[in-house]
Design an enzyme around this catalytic site. Structure first.
Site, PDB file in Angstrom:
ATOM      1  N   GLU A  64      -4.595  24.650  24.150  1.00 21.33           N
ATOM      2  CA  GLU A  64      -4.353  26.085  24.003  1.00 21.33           C
ATOM      3  C   GLU A  64      -4.358  26.803  25.357  1.00 21.33           C
ATOM      4  OE1 GLU A  64      -7.291  28.477  21.937  1.00 21.33           O
ATOM      5  OE2 GLU A  64      -6.184  30.293  22.445  1.00 21.33           O
ATOM      6  N   ASP A  93     -21.711  34.718  36.170  1.00 21.96           N
ATOM      7  CA  ASP A  93     -21.159  36.009  36.567  1.00 21.96           C
ATOM      8  C   ASP A  93     -22.233  36.803  37.305  1.00 21.96           C
ATOM      9  OD1 ASP A  93     -18.836  38.098  35.009  1.00 21.96           O
ATOM     10  OD2 ASP A  93     -20.271  38.741  36.520  1.00 21.96           O
ATOM     11  N   ASP A 142     -19.976  29.209  33.045  1.00 21.28           N
ATOM     12  CA  ASP A 142     -19.495  30.466  33.600  1.00 21.28           C
ATOM     13  C   ASP A 142     -20.698  31.221  34.168  1.00 21.28           C
ATOM     14  OD1 ASP A 142     -18.264  32.818  34.197  1.00 21.28           O
ATOM     15  OD2 ASP A 142     -17.980  33.487  32.140  1.00 21.28           O
TER      16      ASP A 142
END
Lengths: 535, 421
Positions: free
Chosen positions: B39, B104, B102
């Site tokens: 995807e 941040d 991830d």
């Protein structure tokens, strides 16, 4: 409660066969049950197991510190509610067996498979079953004695090998530091296993792991089986779904299976309010009828005009549960969040609208999501900048106390609440908060924020309908009677129904009118039904 | 970076610089079939967001990217069927995905003083460098992963892609397990003490050995951890008992600077432990817990857990900064400066400068120009090299596996053959 169906109505397998099929109290449920079973039994077993899992859910929200304590609490609760067979299974040590045990094992086996079918259809149901069946298995596994444990290990087909003394010496320091153990390190045997077979231990940082290999002491073998059990069940649930969707043709069963989770642990009425709640009232409601978790989120949203993703999800679904319509919900969130400087309506529509519609099952996967219960709120992690979850768990005690003072809770109640919170008895803390704000005890211990809301409304509306909301009656909806009727099976009138054959306490009254012979007539071939290999 | 220039430059970037071939090599994991079921999702101009895109061939992908010029490309899982055909299938489910992390910088807002929100500076970037070092070694040593790609996220964070076969096929539950293993800091705004160490697990010890040498410099000095009243209040919150907190408060009040305060606290704590103070001994890992809380990586754990979660692709252009999401060499992460990351603007300039120079030097014969790949004319050359090195070793392992498999088949056939006689 120890219900054994009467001989003439049910098809009962021979004891010798049972002995062969169920050599152990604990099973991994790898082979589907065979033989025949009456429709009534089929339904009874499923309803009963569902109730057992629900009780377990309640126990899990209490967050007992050790496995043993959890088990004890669960055993007591099962006994109190009359589920003696399950209480016994929970504490069963292994392979000794009298006839009664065998019967219980068969019931355990069949009911597990029926629930598999019923809970396979939606993802959140699958998750519910995964979490609770795994937990149930874990508790039961821990009851096994040493001898039976080794028997079980042999038959399980899981491969592992012992590490050498040399290796143990070389890695002594790491093994000691990273393994959770009781007893003597010197005499402890370690086994090598790929880390993904002991996810539990990895998750809790309880094992020494190096280059993908976990070094597991025998005392922690439970983790191997729990991981195995869980991943197996996850796969099987998907297969069960396929089966229900494509192969299940019997009307009665289809109806039963599709509706069973709707009395989702007897909670659907609790979770879904029957009335609409206008958003103009939310401010007041948050002060009177919200559980603390939701009140804090509401307040945070009102003052900061923002909630992080998980918070939006939890509070959003709660609102849906208490009867806020989709349109109202959108308006509510929009009006709050656009008060923040950097968010205008356009940005809101782009960033947040989708999630709200998604929660209501209008876009994306179109699943009608359920508001999460206390277990999820307690267990799910909370990160920096987030304020969701169970305040009794996730808030520091002094923060909690500050909040409660702000909410004008009496000092003695605050003391009690913080005591419960430190002990990890979050639902008792929540109950005390309820008592303090309502001056009345709730009818049940809470295991769902929406249940709290419902109870609160019930008291505050001084509504007379109280009894109707007990869980027992919710079962009635799904009693075999209703199901058979809706499946349009003719129930002959004037049948001699004997009161003496009570299938289970919970649905006793409702079953009276059912033709007991029907069970015999429509007995099912479980093998054909449950063997989901058929595709 | 303003939007109109981005609009002008993106077509150039996607036609001349985006590394389609290597990208395809990476995401197909050695099988065309895998790429086709992967995807992709695109964010286009005006925040138009399209999900479940998939492409059978590299050229389909290339043409669509050039046509749409997405502001952002996200990579998702590999599904059982091609995502663009998902409507035709009853069951649509993710089969594999890289194990991703991830991080941040906004999650560090409560502990950094230099910047907040979307801003970063060379001081707070050090948190990221620490995170990369700590996690990279944990993934390699503890879990045995070898093919780890670290990527600058374009503005204020880093992404990690673990691409080993084993990592790609981890179950959701197992991803969750590893994520929790790596996550030491838990609790939201209402929890002041976010780290609780009960046992000095080897992974925590190793993380501390990375943090300790730089803790004073980064946290105490540069971030002024105890330098202001606010910061001290925050710090004191970690000590949950009133009485003990007041003791520490008194100790800190006797000193002025962040560093002297810290030193005073440490020696006070050590004295308490040595004198066998019961209440302090209950918190024997307090110093370690504080170091973890102030310096250990803060993961956005939901991204790691979900099998179908999307993560921004490497080599995207960050629409706000114009910076390229380039791979980072974890061994040299200390030298990485987010401010030196090339922007789309500098890249295009570099190509132009190079070309003009070539033309003036070589005259109008453009053969040479055509022969040199465009990225080699720019500062993307180095990051591309990191990516290619990563790919080389990944592909070698994939080849090794294939040989092993075919070898097994061969032996089986031989055995069968023998059997039949």
């Amino acid at each position: 409660m120890d219900y054994i169906p009467k001989e003439k109505f049910t098809v009962k397998p021979e004891i010798s066969i049972l002995k062969e099929t169920y050599p152990h109290d604990v099973q991994l449920y790898k082979i589907p049950p065979t033989g025949e079973i009456s429709l009534l039994e089929f339904q009874d077993y499923a309803l009963e197991r569902q109730k057992v899992l629900q009780l377990l859910e309640l126990i899990l929200t209490q967050q007992h510190s050790t496995l043993e304590e959890t088990k004890l609490a669960f055993t007591n609760l099962l006994r109190k509610e009359g589920y003696y067979q399950y209480a016994k299974l929970l504490n069963a040590q292994g392979s000794d067996s009298n006839n009664e045990d065998l019967e219980a094992r068969r019931k355990d086996h069949i009911s597990h498979y029926v629930l598999r079918l019923a809970y396979s259809l939606e993802e959140d149901l699958q998750n519910y079953m995964l979490v609770h069946e795994t937990e149930f298995f874990k508790l039961r596994f821990a009851s096994m004695n040493k001898e039976d444990l080794s028997k079980f290990l042999i038959t399980s087909g899981i491969h592992y090998s012992q590490i050498s003394q040399e290796f143990k010496e070389q890695n002594r320091e790491n093994l000691r530091a990273s393994t959770v153990f009781t007893g003597d390190f010197e005499n402890m045997d370690f086994y090598e296993l790929p880390f993904d077979e002991v996810v539990d231990l990895i998750n809790d940082r309880k094992v020494y792991v190096h280059r993908g290999i976990a070094y597991v002491p025998q005392s922690e073998f439970i983790s191997v089986f729990v991981t195995h059990f869980r991943s197996n069940l996850a796969v099987e649930l998907n297969r069960a779904k396929k089966f229900v969707v494509t192969n299940l043709s019997d009307d009665r069963l289809q109806h039963f299976i599709k509706n069973l989770p709707d009395c989702f642990s007897g909670m659907s009425k609790v979770v879904w309010s029957s009335e609409n709640t206008p958003i103009s009232k939310l401010n007041d409601l948050s002060k009177t009828s919200y559980p603390l978790c939701m009140r804090i989120m509401h307040e945070h949203l009102k003052t900061n005009h923002h909630l992080k993703n998980t918070g939006r999800l939890q509070y959003g679904l709660f609102l849906k549960g208490i009867g806020v319509t989709l349109d109202d919900s959108i308006e509510f969130w929009k009006s709050e969040m656009t008060k923040k400087e950097d968010i205008n309506e356009d940005k809101f529509n782009k960033q947040y609208l989708y999630q709200i519609q998604y929660n209501y099952g209008k876009v994306g996967r179109r699943v009608n999501y359920r508001p999460p219960g206390c277990t999820k709120l307690v267990v799910d992690p909370v990160g920096p900048g987030e304020i969701h979850g169970c305040p009794f768990k996730h808030m520091d005690i002094d923060e909690l106390t500050k909040k409660l003072i702000e909410y004008k809770i009496s000092p003695s109640d605050i003391h009690e609440i913080s005591k419960y919170a430190t002990e990890g008895r979050y639902n008792l803390a929540c109950t005390t908060y309820f008592e303090s704000t309502h001056k009345k005890y709730p009818e049940k211990i809470f295991f769902h924020p929406n249940q709290y809301f419902e109870q609160s409304r019930l008291i505050l509306n001084k509504n007379e309908i109280k009894e109707e909301n007990t869980i027992q009656d919710k079962y009635a909806e799904l009693s075999p009677e209703n199901i058979s009727q809706s499946a349009k099976i003719k129930v002959e009138k004037n049948i001699n129904t004997s009161n003496s054959t009570t299938p289970s306490k919970t649905i006793e009254r409702k079953v009276k009118t059912i033709d007991r012979k029907m069970g015999k007539m429509d007995s099912l071939n479980i093998a054909a039904l449950l063997n989901d290999d058929s595709d | 970076m303003d939007e109109s220039s981005l609009l002008d430059l993106l077509p150039l970037y996607y036609s001349r610089l985006f590394p389609y071939i290597d990208y395809y090599r990476w995401l197909s994991c050695g099988e065309a079939n895998t790429f086709a079921r992967r995807e992709f999702s695109f964010t286009l101009r005006d925040d138009i967001y399209i999900r479940f895109q998939s492409f059978r061939k590299i050229n389909d992908f290339k043409n669509e990217i050039k046509r749409l010029c997405p502001y952002k490309i996200d990579i998702g899982a590999v599904y059982n069927v091609e995502p663009s055909n998902k409507k035709r299938e009853v069951k649509f489910e993710p089969i594999q995905k890289e194990f991703v992390i991830d991080i941040d910088m906004t999650d560090y807002d409560e502990i950094r003083v230099c910047c907040s929100g979307a801003d970063i500076c060379i001081k707070c970037w050090k948190y990221m460098a620490l995170a990369v070092k700590i996690l990279d070694i944990a993934l390699r040593n503890d879990f045995g992963f070898d093919h780890i790609l670290w990527v600058f996220s374009g503005r204020r964070g880093v992404h990690c892609w673990v691409c080993d076969k084993k990592a790609r096929f981890l179950t959701q539950n197992c991803r969750k397990g590893i994520a929790n293993y790596l996550q030491l800091i838990t609790g939201g705004d209402c929890t002041k003490k976010k780290v609780k160490i009960r046992k000095m697990h080897h992974s925590i010890k190793r993380a501390l050995s990375i943090i300790e040498p730089v803790f004073i410099k980064i946290c105490i000095e540069e971030q002024n951890m105890l330098g202001t009243k606010d910061n001290v209040t925050k710090f004191l919150g970690i000590i949950t008992e009133d009485e003990m907190r007041n003791e520490v408060k008194d100790v800190l009040n006797k000193h002025l600077t962040s560093i002297t305060k810290w030193e005073a606290f440490v020696s006070f704590f050590k004295d308490q432990i040595q004198s066998g103070s019961k209440k302090w001994c209950k918190m024997r890992y307090l110093i370690e817990e504080i170091m973890i809380q102030y310096a250990y990586p803060r993961l956005d754990i939901n991204v790691t857990k979900g099998l179908n979660h999307l993560l921004k692709s490497p080599f995207c252009i960050h629409p706000k900064t114009g910076k390229v999401c380039i791979p980072i060499n974890p061994k040299l992460v200390d030298q990485f400066d987010p401010h030196n990351v090339p922007t789309i603007m500098t890249l295009i300039n570099e190509i132009n400068t190079f070309d003009t120079k070539e033309i003036t030097e070589q005259g109008e014969s453009t053969d040479n120009l055509k022969r040199i790949k465009d990225y080699k004319k720019t500062s993307l050359n180095k990051p591309y090299y990191i990516f290619q090195e990563f790919l080389r070793s990944l592909e070698n392992s994939q080849k090794g596996e294939k040989i092993k498999q075919s070898g097994m088949v061969f032996i089986q056939r031989q055995l069968q053959y023998l059997h039949e006689f």
